[in-house]
Design an enzyme around this catalytic site. Sequence first.
Site, PDB file in Angstrom:
ATOM      1  N   ASP A   1      -4.757  -0.485  -0.960  1.00  0.00           N
ATOM      2  CA  ASP A   1      -5.911   0.361  -1.263  1.00  0.00           C
ATOM      3  C   ASP A   1      -5.670   1.811  -0.878  1.00  0.00           C
ATOM      4  O   ASP A   1      -6.508   2.666  -1.120  1.00  0.00           O
ATOM      5  CB  ASP A   1      -7.183  -0.169  -0.597  1.00  0.00           C
ATOM      6  CG  ASP A   1      -7.064  -0.216   0.928  1.00  0.00           C
ATOM      7  OD1 ASP A   1      -6.155   0.425   1.483  1.00  0.00           O
ATOM      8  OD2 ASP A   1      -7.881  -0.906   1.560  1.00  0.00           O
TER       9      ASP A   1
ATOM     10  N   ASP B   1      -0.615  -5.775  -0.688  1.00  0.00           N
ATOM     11  CA  ASP B   1      -1.781  -6.191   0.079  1.00  0.00           C
ATOM     12  C   ASP B   1      -2.487  -7.233  -0.794  1.00  0.00           C
ATOM     13  O   ASP B   1      -2.246  -7.293  -2.004  1.00  0.00           O
ATOM     14  CB  ASP B   1      -2.675  -4.974   0.340  1.00  0.00           C
ATOM     15  CG  ASP B   1      -3.901  -5.340   1.149  1.00  0.00           C
ATOM     16  OD1 ASP B   1      -3.790  -6.223   2.008  1.00  0.00           O
ATOM     17  OD2 ASP B   1      -4.958  -4.738   0.915  1.00  0.00           O
TER      18      ASP B   1
ATOM     19  N   ASP C   1      -4.253   0.786   4.669  1.00  0.00           N
ATOM     20  CA  ASP C   1      -2.856   0.432   4.893  1.00  0.00           C
ATOM     21  C   ASP C   1      -1.970   1.668   4.991  1.00  0.00           C
ATOM     22  O   ASP C   1      -0.782   1.610   4.657  1.00  0.00           O
ATOM     23  CB  ASP C   1      -2.364  -0.471   3.759  1.00  0.00           C
ATOM     24  CG  ASP C   1      -3.045  -1.827   3.782  1.00  0.00           C
ATOM     25  OD1 ASP C   1      -2.918  -2.530   4.797  1.00  0.00           O
ATOM     26  OD2 ASP C   1      -3.715  -2.165   2.807  1.00  0.00           O
TER      27      ASP C   1
END
Length: 669
Positions: free
Chosen positions: A561, A368, A565
């Site tokens: 995180d 991410d 996600d």
Amino acid sequence: MTTNKPSCACHSDDKNNKNSHGQGENNHDHNHDHNHDHNHDHDINYDTNIYQLFLPAIICAVFLITALIFDSLHFSFFKSWFRLGWYIVAYLPVGYPVCKEMLEEFKHKDFFNELSLMFLASVGAFYIGEYPEAVAVMLFYSIGENFQSLAVAKAKRNINSLLDQRPDVATVIENNNTKVVKATEVHVGEIIQLKPGEKVALDGELLSSSSTFNTSALTGESAPQVKEKGDVILAGMINLTSSSQIKVTTPYFDSKLSKILDLVQNATGQKAKTELFIRKFAKIYTPVVFFIALMVFVLPYFFTKNYDYETWLYRSLIFLVISCPCALVISIPLGYFGGIGLASRNGILVKGSNFLDILAEIKQVVFDKTGTLTQGNFSVERMHIEPGFDQTQLLHWINLAESHSNHPIAAAVLEYVGVKPDISQITSMEDIPGKGIKVEIEGKDILVGNFKLMDAYNISYGSEIKEVVNTVVLVAVNKVFAGYLEIADQLKPGASKDIKNIHTLGIDTTILSGDKNSIVQKVAKEVGIDRAYGDLLPEDKVSKMKEIKAASKGKVAFVGDGFNDAPVIALSDVGIAMGGLGSDATIEVADVIIQDDKTSKIPIAVKIGRATKHVVWQNVILAFGIKIIVMILGVFGDIHLLEAVFADVGVALLAILNAVRLQKTNLSN
């Protein structure tokens, strides 16, 4: 003697390993093996009880050496029943505990294990008149088991001393007076006082203006951190400077450190495939070698002339002794335990030894962007307002719309406006995943989000806005485009070096982000990521992850995180969460947690996984290789029973020392 040792073949501490993460295959049926296990290694006091642990072996050795001296000097009294009785007395200190535990195993229908194997070998040696070897078999087996016990206890002690940093007491301020109470009795809302050098007992909020804390117990980093009034202080941190006051916000057993400690202690409950295989293998292997040993004794009767039953019984006993699976069944779990401990010391929490195996096989790391490769500390760079709109009013509406979000961009807007909004002004609110927010304020429909949100409502805006590299937050009022905020984020220090280190390990990298594609491509270029995809909705991320997994030649990790996600983490082979120190949700969702939020820990985690796998397979090859050679030599009469015992104990100790070595590995970049 044996009350302090973990037995090899089927006593691996499962009853203390609560599998709380849903790995059903790991809850295999070992209950009857562990209700009476040997797992008392935590009782060993290294200063006072080692002598007590080895005392039975010492007594046995004294009687055995004395008997050997009597034999060599051919004393007339040392013959017949007196000689047998002396060797039995030498045998009992080490043989009786093994016999007792073997009978306990029999009660649970476990007839084939190393206890019965060693007992049968020693009794067989007594039967054929090899008294010294009968005693020596059990003596060296017991000494080997004691050393194994010390190794396992040391591994557990290292992890417990590393993580269990919770003080037992806390100083509570009550009516301007202080009193020391048990930490478990401190209630939420009470104020505790910390002296310089004192550890924090419970999570809380700093009431003092500022103080410096050592957070190494939680992050693995020794660099002190300055905390300001209102900052979160976690149990296990050490107050380094001035006396400080903390308002308790979490009960003792719910503190972040408690959860981390439980996570690491329970990590061994999720077994790696190698570990599961060895356990299942040992349960099949042990009865098979009993049968082969019996055949070694019986079959020569039909195929050899001048069959000597004592010779072939002796060879079958040698076969039994060397076939003991101790080295495998103790050293392999110990290797994984060492890997988990090594990761913990580096500020990396691994939820199970199965994830160490996956880390070793990673060929693709998917990142991410926000808060992972970038700092996630957004700031508003500038604001563009369309003619006919008031900047102050527009900022007020944007601030209200973002008030329900915990996204860093919402925090940037709040910081820019400088006023906490009154959410009672909001009539209605709709969160539109991957696009933005729709709210009704003062009778007006306000849209705050990205280009996809504007397009979904057919709101026209200048095409030049898409050329802005930074993140933009667009706003529309009553379906009329009103302007945008330009928001910037910064790369994490050292991110490009960390990606280079990942590439050095032969691992490809990818970014999946919902942010603007131009920003994502810019970040990818700056840090050296192989591929990057931006403008992705949550469902687009899932689709891309499926494509990546299908194309990958190895395991795929996702780094994010750990909460927003969650679907992508669920698809990945191993989910790695950054900044687990700040989020309970992260600890719940991820498989591996980087506590200090540093991308440098990702290559270290992979190295730990690979080092652990190497040690485990070294032990498997070492144990099997030597055992097979000695078994063959034993069948052909080229090795004695005592040498077989030395070989068995020696292989076990070498494998255990190899596993313990892992805990001292230096894996810094």
